[in-house]
Design a protein around this motif. Structure first.
Motif, PDB file in Angstrom:
ATOM      1  N   GLY A  46       0.793  -1.187   0.089  1.00 33.92           N
ATOM      2  CA  GLY A  46      -0.023  -0.117   0.063  1.00 33.92           C
ATOM      3  C   GLY A  46       0.745   1.183  -0.148  1.00 33.92           C
ATOM      4  O   GLY A  46       2.214   1.096  -0.415  1.00 33.92           O
ATOM      5  N   TYR A  47       0.284   2.435   0.259  1.00 30.64           N
ATOM      6  CA  TYR A  47       1.007   3.685   0.142  1.00 30.64           C
ATOM      7  C   TYR A  47       2.330   3.503   1.042  1.00 30.64           C
ATOM      8  O   TYR A  47       3.425   3.915   0.731  1.00 30.64           O
ATOM      9  N   GLY A  49       4.288   1.114   2.319  1.00 29.87           N
ATOM     10  CA  GLY A  49       5.353   0.189   1.795  1.00 29.87           C
ATOM     11  C   GLY A  49       5.727   0.800   0.545  1.00 29.87           C
ATOM     12  O   GLY A  49       7.351   0.689   0.489  1.00 29.87           O
ATOM     13  N   PRO A  77      -6.421  -1.156   1.391  1.00 27.78           N
ATOM     14  CA  PRO A  77      -7.271   0.545   1.605  1.00 27.78           C
ATOM     15  C   PRO A  77      -6.641   1.216   0.768  1.00 27.78           C
ATOM     16  O   PRO A  77      -7.202   2.266   0.465  1.00 27.78           O
ATOM     17  N   ASN A  81      -9.863   3.785  -0.766  1.00 27.33           N
ATOM     18  CA  ASN A  81     -10.198   4.954   0.237  1.00 27.33           C
ATOM     19  C   ASN A  81     -10.853   6.127  -0.571  1.00 27.33           C
ATOM     20  O   ASN A  81     -11.191   6.140  -1.655  1.00 27.33           O
ATOM     21  N   GLY A  82     -11.164   7.032   0.610  1.00 28.09           N
ATOM     22  CA  GLY A  82     -11.879   8.280  -0.163  1.00 28.09           C
ATOM     23  C   GLY A  82     -11.154   9.287  -0.985  1.00 28.09           C
ATOM     24  O   GLY A  82     -11.619  10.136  -1.601  1.00 28.09           O
ATOM     25  N   PRO A 219       1.895 -14.050  -0.100  1.00 24.58           N
ATOM     26  CA  PRO A 219       1.397 -13.812   1.317  1.00 24.58           C
ATOM     27  C   PRO A 219       2.533 -14.010   2.223  1.00 24.58           C
ATOM     28  O   PRO A 219       3.401 -15.105   2.117  1.00 24.58           O
ATOM     29  N   SER A 272     -15.095   0.769   6.837  1.00 19.91           N
ATOM     30  CA  SER A 272     -15.660   1.817   6.293  1.00 19.91           C
ATOM     31  C   SER A 272     -16.000   1.685   4.998  1.00 19.91           C
ATOM     32  O   SER A 272     -15.384   0.629   4.251  1.00 19.91           O
ATOM     33  N   ILE A 274     -18.005   3.035   1.128  1.00 25.70           N
ATOM     34  CA  ILE A 274     -18.096   4.026   0.068  1.00 25.70           C
ATOM     35  C   ILE A 274     -18.958   3.460  -0.891  1.00 25.70           C
ATOM     36  O   ILE A 274     -19.027   2.432  -1.412  1.00 25.70           O
TER      37      ILE A 274
END
Ligand SMILES: Cc1cc2nc3c(=O)[nH]c(=O)nc-3n(C[C@H](O)[C@H](O)[C@H](O)COP(=O)(O)OP(=O)(O)OC[C@H]3O[C@@H](n4cnc5c(N)ncnc54)[C@H](O)[C@@H]3O)c2cc1C
Length: 479
Positions: A46-47, A49, A77, A81-82, A219, A272, A274
């Protein structure tokens, strides 16, 4: 009116849009097959890493970096995300109380620098991630929320930073974005919105071009300092296809850290969700929302809302918990109940959108930290570093986190290492079996309380009491 729930498309609308474009799909990365050695091994694509990998290469182009991701980069995520990019000015009052004025302001300024740097990065790399630095509006969507901004106004004023927050009357905020449930609010100029999946995929491309070895579909079953299966190594990652031995390791796995004993009590996981409408540019124009500004409200389980260039609304809701949430199962990625609530709340906020089809709905797990702040540190053995606990505000802070972790992994100095989030001792949650049922009960009370206040009703006193318990117990959570 019957609500039509969109089906599970597997990936978020953002990620499907990005992957349909060759520029963001990029070439597939292989799974790790066989053992390998590296200078730094990063767990998580993700962001956090990816920015860590990026900054490692910026600091030392010769450093050999391996990044391992169980899915594809951005499948978590970071691609769901938003796309709100906040710094920490919103939290200034708490930050001053915990860390003192100087450290609190340094953190806010570093967060703001990351928002700007992400926009500049997209420009430099030549990809369009819909970066819009039009600021963020926060509306009171029930009369009980009016004045929630008072502490922030006083703190900003005291520190001479009142440029960071403008209080808006009902007519002022409705002149900007018109909703019948707005009762005034605030505007902060420092925030921005972005297409989250284009960002993470563009970042992946940049990291690959910089020479980072990225393995997807890989993984990791064991990660840490280790010596199993060969000579001892300061950092070792075990995967089904082989292991990586490295001089340093970085853990960037967000909510999945909940499954790790070391981090189990430092975060709790919420969902969360959306929903994305079909394009309706003429309806957006009618409510006056013509730019890329973000919008949220002052609920405890907040709504976050933004637009797209083709005139859609992306409407999100935080603070959802499908059950005890002890494991991150597929309901965090898609839950019809959570998506229904998001659609109902979208229609309450923007009734003119009730006839616009909702084309997609998805969710993701949030790594909620007790202080509502991420924490960056190093495991006891000294060579494995970690960053998590963003609590739903990770798009911009992960850029800062990547710099912190890259400097730590190479043993280099940066002024960012002096920020109070570095080596911050996270507030621990109670052990099981108390934690999960306790958080579920408190979370349900928070949602019921928000719902009563949305309807301008007094919440049941017991519900109100339980909803406020986390804060009474010293957590920066809930009302
Ligand atoms: C629905 C939703 C809306 C949000 N909206 C916003 C917003 O508007 N603004 C904002 O600032 N933040 C928002 N967030 C939070 C933000 O998305 C995160 O804080 C941020 O993406 C964290 O990045 P990360 O790299 O730390 O984690 P992630 O993106 O979750 O990356 C972690 C990666 O680790 C991988 N992984 C986990 N375990 C293993 C393993 N054992 N082996 C290999 N790989 C593994 C996962 O597959 C995942 O890809 C939102 C989150 C969600 C879910």
């Amino acid at each position: 009116m019957t609500i039509s729930i969109p089906p599970d498309h597997g990936r978020s609308w953002w990620l499907r849009e990005a992957l349909a474009l060759e520029e963001f799909a990029g070439s597939p990365a292989p799974a790790l097959e066989g053992d390998t050695d590296a200078d730094v091994v990063i767990l998580g694509g993700g962001y956090t890493g990816l920015w860590t990998a990026w900054f490692l290469k910026q600091l030392d182009p010769g450093v050999d970096v391996v990044l391992l991701e169980q899915d594809i980069c951005g499948g978590g995520p970071s691609g769901r995300n938003g796309g709100f990019m906040n710094s920490y000015w919103d939290d200034l009052t708490h930050l001053c109380a915990w860390f003192g004025d100087g450290a609190a302001q340094a953190l806010c300024e570093a967060g703001e620098a990351s928002v700007r740097a992400i926009g500049a990065f997209c420009d430099q790399q030549g990809f369009d991630a819909w970066f819009r630095g039009d600021g963020l509006y926060t509306a009171a969507t029930a009369t009980s929320q009016v004045g929630e901004w008072a502490d922030s106004v006083i703190t900003m004023d005291r520190l001479g930073r009142s440029d960071q927050l403008t209080v808006l009357s009902t007519s002022e905020i409705r002149a900007k974005i018109d909703s019948p449930v707005f009762h005034g609010g605030t505007f902060t100029p420092f925030g921005a919105t972005i297409h989250p999946a284009r960002l993470v995929r563009g970042l992946r491309n940049a990291v690959l071009a910089a020479g980072v070895r990225v393995y997807e579909g890989t993984p990791v079953s064991r990660f840490g300092a280790g010596g199993a299966g060969g000579a001892p190594a300061p950092a070792l990652a075990q995967t089904p296809g082989g292991r990586v031995r490295a001089g340093a390791g970085v853990i960037a796995i967000n909510a999945w850290a909940q499954h790790w004993k070391r981090f189990h009590r430092t975060i709790t996981v919420r969902g969360s969700f959306i929903v994305m409408t079909a394009p309706a540019p003429q309806l957006l124009e009618a409510i006056g929302w013509s730019d890329g500004a973000g919008l949220s409200d002052y609920r405890a389980a907040l709504h976050y809302v933004r637009t797209t260039p083709d005139g859609r609304i992306a409407f999100g809701i935080g603070g959802m918990q499908p059950d005890l949430a002890r494991t991150i199962d597929p309901r965090f990625a898609y839950d019809a109940g959570g998506i229904r609530v998001a659609i109902e709340d979208l229609h309450r906020m923007f009734p003119t959108f009730a006839g616009v089809p909702v084309e997609a709905g998805w969710g993701g797990p949030i790594d909620v930290a007790g202080m509502h702040l991420p924490f960056f540190g190093t495991l006891e053995q000294g060579a494995v570093h970690y960053g998590l606990g963003y609590t739903g505000n990770g798009v911009a802070p992960a850029h800062m986190g990547g710099q912190i972790l890259a400097h730590r992994a190479l043993g280099r100095y940066s002024p960012l290492l002096e920020l109070p989030l570095v080596d911050l001792e996270p507030k621990r949650f109670p052990p099981e079996p108390i934690r999960s049922p306790g958080m579920l009960v408190a979370n349900n009370a928070i949602l019921r309380r928000d719902r009563a206040l949305d309807e301008e009703q007094e919440p049941n006193p017991f519900t109100d009491f339980v909803a406020k318990l986390p804060r009474r117990l010293g957590y920066n959570l809930g009302p």
